[in-house]
Design a protein around this motif. Structure first.
Motif, PDB file in Angstrom:
ATOM      1  N   ARG A 165       0.954  -1.124  -0.124  1.00 35.07           N
ATOM      2  CA  ARG A 165      -0.193  -0.435   0.128  1.00 35.07           C
ATOM      3  C   ARG A 165       0.752   1.411   0.283  1.00 35.07           C
ATOM      4  N   ARG A 166       1.994   1.445   0.999  1.00 38.13           N
ATOM      5  CA  ARG A 166       3.179   2.605   0.657  1.00 38.13           C
ATOM      6  C   ARG A 166       3.583   2.608  -0.813  1.00 38.13           C
ATOM      7  N   GLU A 167       3.749   1.088  -1.158  1.00 33.25           N
ATOM      8  CA  GLU A 167       4.131   1.536  -2.622  1.00 33.25           C
ATOM      9  C   GLU A 167       3.078   2.844  -3.553  1.00 33.25           C
ATOM     10  N   MET A 168       1.958   1.524  -3.748  1.00 29.01           N
ATOM     11  CA  MET A 168       1.396   1.905  -4.639  1.00 29.01           C
ATOM     12  C   MET A 168       0.653   4.060  -4.351  1.00 29.01           C
ATOM     13  N   LEU A 169       0.389   4.037  -2.746  1.00 29.55           N
ATOM     14  CA  LEU A 169       0.136   5.733  -2.620  1.00 29.55           C
ATOM     15  C   LEU A 169       0.453   6.083  -3.456  1.00 29.55           C
ATOM     16  N   SER A 170       2.199   6.021  -3.323  1.00 28.50           N
ATOM     17  CA  SER A 170       3.045   7.516  -3.699  1.00 28.50           C
ATOM     18  C   SER A 170       3.410   7.113  -5.358  1.00 28.50           C
ATOM     19  N   SER A 171       2.840   5.982  -6.114  1.00 29.97           N
ATOM     20  CA  SER A 171       2.703   6.028  -7.618  1.00 29.97           C
ATOM     21  C   SER A 171       1.806   7.380  -7.913  1.00 29.97           C
ATOM     22  N   PRO A 172       2.641   8.010  -8.764  1.00 33.20           N
ATOM     23  CA  PRO A 172       1.935   8.852  -9.782  1.00 33.20           C
ATOM     24  C   PRO A 172       0.312   8.317 -10.404  1.00 33.20           C
ATOM     25  N   ALA A 173       0.861   7.000 -10.995  1.00 33.34           N
ATOM     26  CA  ALA A 173      -0.734   6.219 -11.257  1.00 33.34           C
ATOM     27  C   ALA A 173      -1.472   5.885 -10.176  1.00 33.34           C
ATOM     28  N   TYR A 174      -1.329   5.975  -9.278  1.00 32.31           N
ATOM     29  CA  TYR A 174      -2.822   5.685  -8.298  1.00 32.31           C
ATOM     30  C   TYR A 174      -3.243   6.613  -7.893  1.00 32.31           C
ATOM     31  N   TYR A 175      -3.850   7.763  -8.481  1.00 29.26           N
ATOM     32  CA  TYR A 175      -4.652   9.367  -9.333  1.00 29.26           C
ATOM     33  C   TYR A 175      -4.464   8.997 -10.818  1.00 29.26           C
ATOM     34  N   LEU A 176      -5.456   8.322 -11.216  1.00 30.11           N
ATOM     35  CA  LEU A 176      -5.631   7.954 -12.728  1.00 30.11           C
ATOM     36  C   LEU A 176      -6.307   9.248 -13.319  1.00 30.11           C
ATOM     37  N   GLN A 177      -5.756   9.363 -15.116  1.00 31.26           N
ATOM     38  CA  GLN A 177      -6.046  10.657 -15.925  1.00 31.26           C
ATOM     39  C   GLN A 177      -6.973  10.090 -16.830  1.00 31.26           C
ATOM     40  N   GLN A 178      -7.943  10.609 -17.645  1.00 33.99           N
ATOM     41  CA  GLN A 178      -8.391  10.613 -18.491  1.00 33.99           C
ATOM     42  C   GLN A 178      -7.917   9.728 -19.388  1.00 33.99           C
ATOM     43  N   ASN A 179      -8.196   8.357 -20.208  1.00 38.41           N
ATOM     44  CA  ASN A 179      -7.611   7.556 -21.113  1.00 38.41           C
ATOM     45  C   ASN A 179      -6.986   7.186 -20.350  1.00 38.41           C
ATOM     46  N   ASP A 180      -6.509   7.130 -19.542  1.00 35.57           N
ATOM     47  CA  ASP A 180      -5.492   6.257 -18.452  1.00 35.57           C
ATOM     48  C   ASP A 180      -5.811   4.485 -18.887  1.00 35.57           C
ATOM     49  N   VAL A 181      -4.819   3.529 -19.086  1.00 38.07           N
ATOM     50  CA  VAL A 181      -5.263   2.146 -20.078  1.00 38.07           C
ATOM     51  C   VAL A 181      -4.701   0.632 -18.441  1.00 38.07           C
ATOM     52  N   VAL A 182      -5.438   0.689 -18.069  1.00 37.92           N
ATOM     53  CA  VAL A 182      -5.001  -0.382 -16.700  1.00 37.92           C
ATOM     54  C   VAL A 182      -4.983  -1.967 -17.550  1.00 37.92           C
ATOM     55  N   TYR A 183      -3.506  -2.363 -16.952  1.00 43.90           N
ATOM     56  CA  TYR A 183      -3.920  -3.435 -17.199  1.00 43.90           C
ATOM     57  C   TYR A 183      -3.105  -4.406 -15.948  1.00 43.90           C
ATOM     58  N   VAL A 184      -4.615  -5.527 -16.566  1.00 43.28           N
ATOM     59  CA  VAL A 184      -3.616  -6.549 -14.688  1.00 43.28           C
ATOM     60  C   VAL A 184      -3.035  -8.089 -15.443  1.00 43.28           C
ATOM     61  N   SER A 185      -1.900  -8.690 -15.003  1.00 42.49           N
ATOM     62  CA  SER A 185      -0.950  -9.266 -15.544  1.00 42.49           C
ATOM     63  C   SER A 185      -1.825 -10.234 -15.307  1.00 42.49           C
ATOM     64  N   PRO A 186      -1.839 -11.625 -16.056  1.00 42.74           N
ATOM     65  CA  PRO A 186      -2.259 -12.832 -15.255  1.00 42.74           C
ATOM     66  C   PRO A 186      -0.866 -13.405 -14.679  1.00 42.74           C
ATOM     67  N   ASN A 187      -1.134 -13.986 -14.262  1.00 40.87           N
ATOM     68  CA  ASN A 187       0.133 -15.147 -12.962  1.00 40.87           C
ATOM     69  C   ASN A 187       0.051 -15.802 -13.852  1.00 40.87           C
ATOM     70  N   ASN A 188       0.804 -16.805 -12.954  1.00 39.22           N
ATOM     71  CA  ASN A 188       2.126 -17.759 -13.811  1.00 39.22           C
ATOM     72  C   ASN A 188       1.195 -19.272 -13.958  1.00 39.22           C
ATOM     73  N   LYS A 189       0.156 -19.210 -12.936  1.00 39.29           N
ATOM     74  CA  LYS A 189      -0.722 -20.428 -13.161  1.00 39.29           C
ATOM     75  C   LYS A 189      -1.983 -20.250 -14.636  1.00 39.29           C
TER      76      LYS A 189
END
Length: 279
Positions: free
Chosen positions: A221-245
């Motif tokens: 959570r600490r790393e997430m809150l400090s990320s420039p991408a924590y607050y999204l901007q219009q037209n951002d693309v969020v991609y959730v990667s699949p795990n190994n399984k």
């Protein structure tokens, strides 16, 4: 000496068996915010408000104690014999703002960052927040003595982000508030699936004509809150990667080692080899 070699072989086989089991097991790192207890009271960066860009669409409504006075700014239209009266532009295709059939038609920000507002003419909104746009129009109406007590409301129309990958409901997510976080987007997308990597969520963003990519670890959570991408901007693309399984399952033979019959056969083979070695 023979017994020593037999034991060595047995240890090696057991090691390979355990290694195979661990490589095919389901990842257990699925909990969010694993460091939440240690960062209580952490200050948030809240200055990242949405600022208008070309092709953004907004609704602007002017209200007053005298509804007849503000009618010219809201361009309230009525229909008669399927013809729209008082509409000077086509819905959702120009920089003007009006309504047809009682439905608000958005102002579209042009390439120069302007909108064409009734009476006031061209109004620059590029880089402004919706609050700043509302205050500017309100001040101009008062300064020109057009409306004494205007209340100007600005709402987003087409702002949103795209959420793709291992989420329950991938697709376009509308932005309805000034502070829109990656958690908001993931929640609106139905949360990550069990096969989504919590520690590797990518956010792609265009910044001054260049593509930038940010990696967010939802388990930290600490790393997430400090990320420039924590607050999204219009037209951002969020991609959730699949795990190994999930990636193994996507292959034609990737799920072979997850079948119970395979492990029964391997266990039987291991038992046979061990018996032969120790005979």
């Amino acid at each position: 000496m023979k017994d020593y070699h037999r034991i060595s072989w047995l240890i090696a086989l057991i090691f390979l068996f355990v290694l195979g089991m661990s490589s095919c097991s389901t990842p257990t790192n699925i909990a969010y915010f694993q460091d939440a207890e240690s960062i209580r009271g952490m200050a948030l960066q809240t200055e990242q408000l949405f600022r208008l860009r070309p092709e953004d669409k907004i609704n602007i409504v002017v209200n007053s104690a005298d509804p007849m006075l503000v009618q010219q700014f809201n361009l309230i239209t009525r229909t008669h014999s399927n013809q729209t009266l008082g509409a000077s532009v086509s819905p959702l295709t120009s920089s003007g703002g009006n309504t047809t059939n009682g439905q608000t038609v958005a102002y579209t920000v042009d390439d120069q960052g302007d909108i064409n507002f009734p009476v006031l003419g061209k109004v620059s909104v590029l880089g402004k927040t919706r609050k700043e746009v509302a205050e500017y129009i309100q001040d101009r109406l008062i300064a020109r003595d057009l409306v004494k007590d205007p209340i100007v409301t600005v709402e987003y129309v087409n702002m949103g982000v795209d959420v793709l990958g291992e989420v329950s409901k991938p697709g376009h997510i509308d932005i309805l508030k000034d502070h829109f976080t990656i958690i908001d987007a993931i929640s609106r997308a139905g949360d990550l699936t069990i096969n989504g990597r919590r520690d590797y969520v990518m956010v792609s963003r265009e910044v001054e004509g260049e593509d930038q990519t940010f990696i967010i670890d939802l388990t930290n959570r600490r790393e997430m809150l400090s990320s420039p991408a924590y607050y999204l901007q219009q037209n951002d693309v969020v991609y959730v990667s699949p795990n190994n399984k999930r990636m193994r399952e996507a292959k034609s033979t990737g799920n072979t080692f997850n079948q119970p019959t395979v492990w029964i056969s391997l266990a039987s083979l291991l038992t046979t080899i061990t018996a032969l070695i120790l005979r």
